[in-house]
Design a protein around this motif. Structure first.
Motif, PDB file in Angstrom:
ATOM      1  N   PRO A   2       0.825  -1.218   0.000  1.00  0.00           N
ATOM      2  CA  PRO A   2       0.000   0.000   0.000  1.00  0.00           C
ATOM      3  C   PRO A   2       0.854   1.261   0.000  1.00  0.00           C
ATOM      4  O   PRO A   2       1.970   1.282   0.502  1.00  0.00           O
ATOM      5  N   ILE A   3       0.324   2.310  -0.606  1.00  0.00           N
ATOM      6  CA  ILE A   3       1.010   3.601  -0.673  1.00  0.00           C
ATOM      7  C   ILE A   3       0.882   4.307   0.674  1.00  0.00           C
ATOM      8  O   ILE A   3      -0.216   4.519   1.178  1.00  0.00           O
ATOM      9  N   ALA A   4       1.994   4.680   1.288  1.00  0.00           N
ATOM     10  CA  ALA A   4       1.966   5.300   2.623  1.00  0.00           C
ATOM     11  C   ALA A   4       1.204   6.610   2.620  1.00  0.00           C
ATOM     12  O   ALA A   4       0.592   6.994   3.614  1.00  0.00           O
ATOM     13  N   ALA A   5       1.236   7.307   1.481  1.00  0.00           N
ATOM     14  CA  ALA A   5       0.586   8.626   1.414  1.00  0.00           C
ATOM     15  C   ALA A   5      -0.927   8.543   1.466  1.00  0.00           C
ATOM     16  O   ALA A   5      -1.611   9.558   1.472  1.00  0.00           O
ATOM     17  N   SER A   6      -1.459   7.325   1.494  1.00  0.00           N
ATOM     18  CA  SER A   6      -2.915   7.188   1.426  1.00  0.00           C
ATOM     19  C   SER A   6      -3.601   7.320   2.772  1.00  0.00           C
ATOM     20  O   SER A   6      -4.803   7.167   2.863  1.00  0.00           O
ATOM     21  N   ARG A   7      -2.864   7.578   3.844  1.00  0.00           N
ATOM     22  CA  ARG A   7      -3.487   7.722   5.168  1.00  0.00           C
ATOM     23  C   ARG A   7      -4.398   8.934   5.195  1.00  0.00           C
ATOM     24  O   ARG A   7      -4.109   9.982   4.621  1.00  0.00           O
ATOM     25  N   LEU A   8      -5.505   8.812   5.923  1.00  0.00           N
ATOM     26  CA  LEU A   8      -6.485   9.884   6.013  1.00  0.00           C
ATOM     27  C   LEU A   8      -6.469  10.492   7.409  1.00  0.00           C
ATOM     28  O   LEU A   8      -6.095   9.833   8.383  1.00  0.00           O
ATOM     29  N   PRO A   9      -6.923  11.742   7.542  1.00  0.00           N
ATOM     30  CA  PRO A   9      -7.013  12.355   8.870  1.00  0.00           C
ATOM     31  C   PRO A   9      -8.164  11.756   9.671  1.00  0.00           C
ATOM     32  O   PRO A   9      -8.953  10.956   9.169  1.00  0.00           O
ATOM     33  N   ALA A  10      -8.262  12.169  10.931  1.00  0.00           N
ATOM     34  CA  ALA A  10      -9.358  11.697  11.785  1.00  0.00           C
ATOM     35  C   ALA A  10     -10.691  12.111  11.187  1.00  0.00           C
ATOM     36  O   ALA A  10     -10.818  13.198  10.611  1.00  0.00           O
ATOM     37  N   PRO A  11     -11.709  11.275  11.323  1.00  0.00           N
ATOM     38  CA  PRO A  11     -12.989  11.566  10.662  1.00  0.00           C
ATOM     39  C   PRO A  11     -13.820  12.634  11.346  1.00  0.00           C
ATOM     40  O   PRO A  11     -14.671  13.244  10.705  1.00  0.00           O
ATOM     41  N   CYS A  12     -13.600  12.861  12.641  1.00  0.00           N
ATOM     42  CA  CYS A  12     -14.490  13.756  13.396  1.00  0.00           C
ATOM     43  C   CYS A  12     -13.799  15.050  13.778  1.00  0.00           C
ATOM     44  O   CYS A  12     -13.702  15.414  14.952  1.00  0.00           O
ATOM     45  N   ARG A  13     -13.281  15.758  12.791  1.00  0.00           N
ATOM     46  CA  ARG A  13     -12.673  17.059  13.047  1.00  0.00           C
ATOM     47  C   ARG A  13     -13.748  18.131  13.173  1.00  0.00           C
ATOM     48  O   ARG A  13     -14.874  17.954  12.687  1.00  0.00           O
ATOM     49  N   PRO A  14     -13.443  19.278  13.798  1.00  0.00           N
ATOM     50  CA  PRO A  14     -14.443  20.346  13.916  1.00  0.00           C
ATOM     51  C   PRO A  14     -14.949  20.780  12.536  1.00  0.00           C
ATOM     52  O   PRO A  14     -14.174  21.118  11.649  1.00  0.00           O
ATOM     53  N   GLU A  15     -16.253  20.768  12.387  1.00  0.00           N
ATOM     54  CA  GLU A  15     -16.852  21.016  11.078  1.00  0.00           C
ATOM     55  C   GLU A  15     -16.516  22.399  10.526  1.00  0.00           C
ATOM     56  O   GLU A  15     -16.167  22.547   9.347  1.00  0.00           O
ATOM     57  N   ARG A 320     -13.728  14.136   5.218  1.00  0.00           N
ATOM     58  CA  ARG A 320     -12.410  13.769   4.689  1.00  0.00           C
ATOM     59  C   ARG A 320     -12.419  13.611   3.164  1.00  0.00           C
ATOM     60  O   ARG A 320     -11.492  13.024   2.601  1.00  0.00           O
ATOM     61  N   SER A 321     -13.444  14.119   2.501  1.00  0.00           N
ATOM     62  CA  SER A 321     -13.568  13.888   1.059  1.00  0.00           C
ATOM     63  C   SER A 321     -12.411  14.493   0.272  1.00  0.00           C
ATOM     64  O   SER A 321     -11.910  13.871  -0.676  1.00  0.00           O
ATOM     65  N   LEU A 322     -11.965  15.690   0.639  1.00  0.00           N
ATOM     66  CA  LEU A 322     -10.875  16.324  -0.098  1.00  0.00           C
ATOM     67  C   LEU A 322      -9.584  15.532   0.071  1.00  0.00           C
ATOM     68  O   LEU A 322      -8.841  15.310  -0.895  1.00  0.00           O
ATOM     69  N   GLU A 323      -9.324  15.078   1.291  1.00  0.00           N
ATOM     70  CA  GLU A 323      -8.114  14.281   1.539  1.00  0.00           C
ATOM     71  C   GLU A 323      -8.193  12.937   0.820  1.00  0.00           C
ATOM     72  O   GLU A 323      -7.179  12.387   0.378  1.00  0.00           O
ATOM     73  N   MET A 324      -9.417  12.408   0.688  1.00  0.00           N
ATOM     74  CA  MET A 324      -9.592  11.153  -0.043  1.00  0.00           C
ATOM     75  C   MET A 324      -9.196  11.335  -1.509  1.00  0.00           C
ATOM     76  O   MET A 324      -8.534  10.473  -2.096  1.00  0.00           O
ATOM     77  N   ILE A 325      -9.578  12.453  -2.096  1.00  0.00           N
ATOM     78  CA  ILE A 325      -9.200  12.732  -3.489  1.00  0.00           C
ATOM     79  C   ILE A 325      -7.683  12.817  -3.621  1.00  0.00           C
ATOM     80  O   ILE A 325      -7.088  12.244  -4.548  1.00  0.00           O
TER      81      ILE A 325
END
Length: 997
Positions: A2-15, A320-325
């Motif tokens: 797996p590509i290491a750069a694919s990690r995502l931030p925490a899902p419940c950040r302040p909106e 996290r949609s932007l980070e997913m892209i």
């Protein structure tokens, strides 16, 4: 790898923090007046040309989801076509149509009269002919009722045809060819309808369906030509349909079993050079989906590096949609590939909100304002356009303003892209768009399947697009001006659209903090705590220890009971806060001493926290003195006070939650407490007692007395100083305590008892089988069936029993029995050797006397400590005579009048929990009204009662009441005193005399 750069931030950040960052990224990219000018002609044209008869816009105008008619339509579409028996179909139709008025739905002169053609007379016939009860009607009544049902079924089938392209892939391709005659550049992404797999059989069936569809699409594309995936039809697949355990905790199985299945489908799609898109799922699967996608991309890199048809869907409503892209772009860059990415708004919003609240998360993984999702969609669209060298963006939206913004941004960058819409929706807007953008590619997301399978899809679409705030709904409303319809979403709201999960219960009581085991950062501290947890040895008490403790507690009671209620509540609330902060450590101890899985541990710690906070709040609201009315010259006051020393005896199945709930309720009411924990789990109890002292509880107000029920328990119950007993455990032991208290020569001592149950679930033929199986598996086998509320008796309607049993058998096969500390384990050990032996004997007897339906696989090394989940079919309800406290499910079939079934359940004399699975609302209410059951759950599982939300307790052989975690509980721990003072006795009634003139 797996590509290491694919990690995502925490899902419940302040909106608001996320939204402001997205807005910064959009600065200078959008001039909204230009967006309005581009979109205005499309909206005007759509409104001037009435939508097709069955278009979504027409339906929403006639029958808004917020109306009784819209709700009835949705409920009937969801259930009616799969009901196999006439009686239930009649009852369901009457239940839904009887509360709506379709006769007034269509305006005078309106062309949209298909639902109205169910007609006032037909609906009136349903109301008139169908009895109040849903019991079998007479012959004449059935003739009339069946006429109404037949008309309704036909209407629902016609409705389904508008949103499902074909019943199979051949029919869908034929319809697609027909549509392409008018729009030659049209292409399709076919989605084979169905629920997520619950069994391996389901997964293989969906796999075969996908494989066949790809082959048929490939053959059709070869004939039609087209330059690769962008110009050819493709397919959308759902990973949860291809594996029954597509969840983060089952990562190893997903990688070893699911990934090869998808690789096989990808190879077929790559050979045909068509598009294959992985559909989006819930946020707790986002990390998992990215992991799987990365591994699949590695397969493409190795086997078909020139294929540019692999892609996935991204939901803009996830924070996290932007980070997913960016993660997908990083994978494309590292693998040397180009992907197709479908951007959608999102389909599970209500479920995401509920899950976050139930788990007590720090925030929400999705945006809580619709316009925040609109902002995120635009930001994601801009980012996809930036990555157009690595990604072919596919924008799925029906919002004219969003479409206009995308057209402008893409034109500015010179990026290739395609638009997408759902089959049956948004036709008007795209008709007008393509009239001005004739070269713009448009792809139709087209569901394929039998009409009975459309229910989940159709209802979800109706909910999404039928909400009052949706563009599709407002587009159909000419009263909404164009400027209002197309107003800019580019501004952050002042506050979240939903209260944070911590504030679920208002300002007076904070929700307990939870953890999401699907998020590695939240899971790791819990796993570390388990790895270092040690169970201390708690010394056994003697009868002499009991005597000394009762003397000490007698002294302690005098001081503790005189403390003001507010002071007592503050200490208990502080204990809850300390417990809340030590979630991981408490979970570690629970895993090691009680053999609980991590998910169960989190839930139990949270329940204990909730008990502390709830009872503290209840004490402040309910235990202060109450002024009562009376004659002039007199004051009357009702005072509540502690009774003395309360004996609290708790079980091992909830060694923290029930123990804490009993103890803090007695304490906050002003009692001293002699606490006897279960013999198997004293360390958990001891840890909680120490935490109470840390919170400020005097040491002489509570005593922990660990020992057997026959010695320590019996001595406490029989002690002359005992002023009350709170017990949770078996009915047999409760009876012994009851007799002991009755035989005492001292004061009449109250007993609060919560005991066992022969808990049943009633399933009728209108229930959704997948939902039933989810509820049954959780209710019967979670916590190894060692819950008071666990499902013991499953009663399934005979017309669907074979299918439900087959699905249950398959669902049991994919459960994992194993080490409680393993995150992948579903079913841990039973509590001890004695419980294991008793359950084993019961299973052996059933193997001789009943019909084995299914058993979960189990490694031989667990044979001495675990009981594999098992299900047997009984001939009659009455064959189950006593509670079986483990993962053993008893199944019976029923038919005829459901009232007779409920009477037989009542005759068992236990009354703790009852589950009801039905789509007939009136039936559910009637069952609940006649059932002599303490807790009734409709269309959900039967376990996990939440403090202050579902007060828990039974009746009959299942307990005395009042319900734990309810507003009446503390009163039973209190004595009452009425104080009456003749205020006129000294010098007359001055207050009254002062009023004389």
């Amino acid at each position: 790898m797996p590509i290491a750069a694919s990690r995502l931030p925490a899902p419940c950040r302040p909106e608001l923090e996320v939204i402001n960052r997205l807005l910064q990224g959009l600065e200078g990219r959008l001039q909204w007046p230009a967006v309005i000018e581009r979109a205005r002609p499309w909206v005007d044209a759509v409104r001037s040309k009435p939508a097709p008869f069955w278009a979504m816009e027409s339906l929403l105008r006639e029958y808004p989801i917020s109306s009784a008619e819209g709700l009835a339509l949705m409920r009937l579409a969801e259930a009616l076509l799969r009901v196999p028996d006439a009686e239930t179909a009649i009852a369901l139709t009457a239940d839904q149509l009887g509360r709506a008025d379709f006769s007034g739905g269509a305006a005078e002169g309106s062309q949209h009269k298909m639902l109205a053609s169910l007609s006032a007379s037909a609906i009136g016939l349903a109301k008139k002919m169908l009895p109040e009860s849903d019991s079998k009607p007479g012959v004449l009544e059935r003739l009339g009722s069946q006429t109404v049902v037949a008309a309704t079924v036909r209407a629902i089938q016609l409705l389904g045809r508008q949103f499902v392209l074909g019943r199979n892939i051949d029919e869908a391709l034929s319809e697609a060819r027909s549509q392409r005659k008018e729009q030659p550049r049209l292409r399709f992404s076919f989605d084979m309808l169905g629920e997520g797999a619950r069994t391996e059989h389901d997964a293989q069936r969906y796999l075969a369906s996908y494989r066949n569809a790809i082959n048929v699409i490939a053959a059709s594309s070869a004939k039609a030509g087209g330059d690769g995936p962008p110009e050819r039809d493709g397919i959308s697949i759902k990973l949860s349909a291809l594996h029954p355990r597509y969840e983060d905790a089952q990562l190893e199985r997903v990688i070893s079993e699911l990934v090869p299945r998808v690789q096989g489908l990808m190879d077929l799609a790559a050979q045909a050079d068509i598009n294959l898109t992985i559909d989006a799922e819930e946020s707790d699967r986002l990390e998992l989906s990215l992991e799987v996608f990365d591994r699949l991309a590695a397969h493409v890199q190795a086997s078909a590096p020139r294929w540019a048809g692999f892609g996935l869907a991204i939901q803009a409503y996830q924070t996290r949609s932007l980070e997913m892209i960016d993660a997908i772009a990083a994978i494309a860059r590292a693998r040397g590939l180009k992907f197709m990415v479908r951007l959608v708004k999102g389909a599970y919003w209500d479920g995401e909100i509920k899950r976050a609240q139930e788990l007590g998360l720090a925030g929400y993984p999705v945006f809580t304002h619709k316009h925040h999702t609109d902002i995120a969609y635009l930001a994601c669209a801009a980012r996809l356009i930036e990555h157009h060298a690595l990604i072919l963006p596919q924008f799925a939206t029906h919002n004219a303003g969003t479409i206009a913004a995308i057209v402008g941004m893409a034109r500015e960058r010179g990026a290739k892209y395609e638009m997408q819409r759902l089959h049956g929706m948004g036709e008007g807007i795209y008709r007008e768009l393509l009239a001005t953008e004739s070269t713009l590619p448009l792809r139709i997301y087209a569901p394929v399947g039998e009409h009975r399978d459309l229910l989940a899809y159709l209802v979800r679409r109706l909910l999404e697009n039928g909400a009052n705030s949706s563009f599709v709904h407002q587009l159909a409303d000419a009263q909404v001006h164009v400027e209002e319809l197309l107003h800019s979403p580019l501004a952050a709201a002042d506050a979240p659209g939903q209260p944070l999960p911590a504030l679920l219960y208002g300002e007076g009581r904070a929700n307990s903090s939870g953890a999401d085991l699907a998020v590695p950062e939240q899971r790791l501290p819990l796993q570390q705590a388990v790895s270092v947890a040690r169970v201390p040895v708690i010394p056994m008490a003697t009868t002499e220890d009991v005597q000394r403790a009762m003397v000490t507690l007698g002294t302690g009671f005098e001081a503790w009971s005189t403390k003001p209620v507010a002071e007592r509540a503050a200490i208990i609330r502080r204990a809850g806060d300390l417990l809340d902060a030590r979630l991981a450590d408490c979970c570690g101890l629970l895993v090691r001493e009680a053999g609980k899985t991590l998910g169960d541990c989190i839930a139990e710690v949270r329940e204990a926290v909730d008990f502390c906070r709830y009872y503290a709040q209840q004490a402040e609201e309910r235990l202060e003195a109450i002024r009562l009315p009376g004659p002039t010259g007199e004051s009357n006051e009702l005072r509540l006070h502690g009774r003395g020393i309360f004996v609290c005896i708790s079980p091992w199945n909830f060694p923290l939650a029930i123990f804490a709930g009993q103890v803090v309720a007695a304490l906050v009411a002003g009692n001293a407490v002699a606490a006897k924990p279960a013999e198997q789990t004293p360390a958990v109890a001891a840890a909680f007692i120490e935490l109470l002292h840390e919170a400020g509880l005097p040491r002489d107000a509570v005593a922990l007395l660990h020992g057997s029920g026959e010695t320590v328990g019996a001595a406490l119950v029989a002690h002359a100083a005992t002023a009350g007993v709170c017990f949770t455990g078996s009915t047999q032991v409760a009876k012994i305590i009851q007799r002991t208290l009755a035989a005492s020569d001292g004061a009449i001592v109250p007993l609060i008892a919560e005991t066992g149950g022969l808990n049943a679930m009633v399933v009728d033929s209108s229930a959704l089988p997948e939902q039933v199986i989810d509820a049954v598996v959780q209710s019967a086998f979670r916590s190894a069936g060692q819950r008071c509320s666990a499902l013991r008796l499953l009663c399934v309607h005979e017309s669907i029993a074979d299918g439900v049993i087959e699905m249950l058998r398959g669902a049991m096969q994919v459960l994992k029995v194993g080490d409680a500390a393993d995150i992948a384990t579903d079913v841990g050990p039973v509590i001890d050797a004695e419980a294991h032996a008793g359950l084993s004997r019961h299973v052996q007897r059933l193997e001789r006397e009943a019909t084995l339906l299914g058993r979960s696989p189990m490694d031989a090394r667990f044979a001495g400590t675990h009981i594999a989940p098992v299900a047997f079919e009984l001939k009659a309800i009455e064959e189950l005579r006593e509670e079986v406290f483990g993962p053993v499910l008893h199944v019976v079939r029923w038919g005829g009048d459901v009232a007779a079934l409920v009477a037989r359940i009542n005759a068992l004399r236990f009354g703790l929990t009852l589950g009801i699975q039905t789509r007939i609302d009136s039936r559910a209410l009637r069952i609940a009204a006649t059932a002599k059951i303490g807790n009734v759950y409709v269309n959900r599982n039967m376990i996990g009662a939440v403090v202050g939300v579902q007060p828990f307790g039974g009746e009959g052989l299942s307990g005395t009441g009042p319900k734990a975690g309810g507003p009446h509980y503390l009163y039973r721990f209190c004595g009452e005193q009425t104080l009456t003072i003749n205020t006129a006795a000294a010098g007359g009634n001055a207050a009254l005399l002062a009023g004389l003139h």
